[in-house]
Design an enzyme around this catalytic site. Structure first.
Site, mmCIF file in Angstrom:
data_model
loop_
_atom_site.group_PDB
_atom_site.id
_atom_site.type_symbol
_atom_site.label_atom_id
_atom_site.label_comp_id
_atom_site.label_asym_id
_atom_site.label_seq_id
_atom_site.Cartn_x
_atom_site.Cartn_y
_atom_site.Cartn_z
ATOM 1 N N CYS A 121 79.666 17.029 37.160
ATOM 2 C CA CYS A 121 78.456 16.339 36.761
ATOM 3 C C CYS A 121 77.645 16.140 38.248
ATOM 4 C CB CYS A 121 78.705 14.950 36.244
ATOM 5 S SG CYS A 121 77.146 14.354 35.136
ATOM 6 N N HIS A 162 81.966 16.409 31.808
ATOM 7 C CA HIS A 162 82.972 15.256 32.234
ATOM 8 C C HIS A 162 84.277 15.443 31.682
ATOM 9 C CE1 HIS A 162 80.499 12.495 34.676
ATOM 10 N NE2 HIS A 162 79.726 12.569 33.907
ATOM 11 N N GLU A 199 87.064 14.525 32.584
ATOM 12 C CA GLU A 199 87.888 13.308 32.930
ATOM 13 C C GLU A 199 87.558 12.157 32.080
ATOM 14 O OE1 GLU A 199 84.131 12.313 35.393
ATOM 15 O OE2 GLU A 199 85.156 14.111 34.140
#
Length: 274
Positions: free
Chosen positions: A132, A233, A235
């Site tokens: 990002c 993202h 994660e």
């Protein structure tokens, strides 16, 4: 006959246990934005935990809290680096103006430190993944610029007006079939994103390898260094299962490939001297 991709290092491989990963975030302190910080902190902690579960020696480092000199010192021995998400990059670093729609808080100390870290990684050929904001930092570090605000009326890149914990929005990304990212994730991965800015003009040595349906740049790769950036993202808790693990495994592959190249180079030099 088509060539086969190099085998991916799995979490159980002993080689990973000797690899040091620097997980670089913006800051560990956001008293002005407690909810946002809690969400970002959870995602950053997931990167470290996932890496450690795969065998990495992983450490979290906050660029804005350390500054440039200390961040470079702390990451000097890292085998690979992940630069994570956070605040908007300060416009002066890419020739942009302030006062744009949706302008967020800026962290120039973190910007300077992360920009220097990316440039050193490219020079040293240190494997690096930008996520990002980290993806945007890669581009700015190499002379590119940013689209300061996406006219995202359909909510493709984030959920408009939602609370922090609901900003993420799933969508498909088209990856260049010949890219490193496509080898790790497939050519049409579904991703989780929550951003209002994007890569504009690509920086030196970068090529765009992924776009959203509206043409927004979603992924870049360096043409010679093992440096990649993704706008989404992996994660996030809502991301597809295994996506973050696949990207970390690709970093491990790049570390191992670099080690093998170094050994081969030394062997060639020794043969010339003998």
């Amino acid at each position: 006959m088509t060539s086969q991709p190099a085998p991916t290092i799995r979490p159980s491989d002993p080689a990973v246990a000797s690899m040091r990963l620097a997980v670089v975030e913006v800051t560990r302190h956001r008293p002005h934005a407690a909810e946002y910080h809690a969400y970002v902190d959870d995602m950053n902690a997931r990167v470290q935990a996932t890496a450690e579960a795969a065998g990495w020696q992983a450490v979290r480092l906050a660029a804005g809290d350390l500054g440039t000199a200390e961040l470079l010192r702390a990451t000097d021995g890292a085998d690979a680096i992940v630069v994570l998400g956070g605040e908007d990059v300060t416009p002066r670093f890419y020739g942009g103006a302030t006062g744009y729609p949706g302008e967020g808080r800026h962290e120039p100390v973190a910007d300077e430190a992360q920009l220097a870290l990316v440039r050193r990684a490219v020079a040293r050929r240190t494997p690096l993944l930008g996520v990002c904001r980290g993806h945007q930092v890669i581009n700015v570090a190499l002379g590119g610029d940013l689209v300061q605000h996406l006219d995202d009326h359909e909510g493709l890149h984030r959920t408009p007006g939602a609370p922090v914990e609901q900003l993420m929005h799933p969508h498909a990304v088209s990856l260049d079939p010949g890219s490193r990212l496509a080898r790790a994730l497939g050519a049409e991965p579904v991703v989780q994103s929550a951003h209002h800015q994007a890569v504009g003009r690509p920086g030196r040595g970068l090529r765009v390898v992924g776009r959203a349906d509206d043409g927004t740049v979603e992924a870049v790769e360096h043409v010679s260094a093992p440096v990649v950036g993704v706008q989404w993202h992996p994660e996030d808790r809502g991301a597809p299962v295994g996506q973050l693990e696949a990207l970390l495994a690709q970093l491990a592959d790049a570390v191992e490939a670099g080690r093998l190249t170094t050994v081969a180079s030394r062997t060639d030099q020794e043969a010339l001297v003998a």
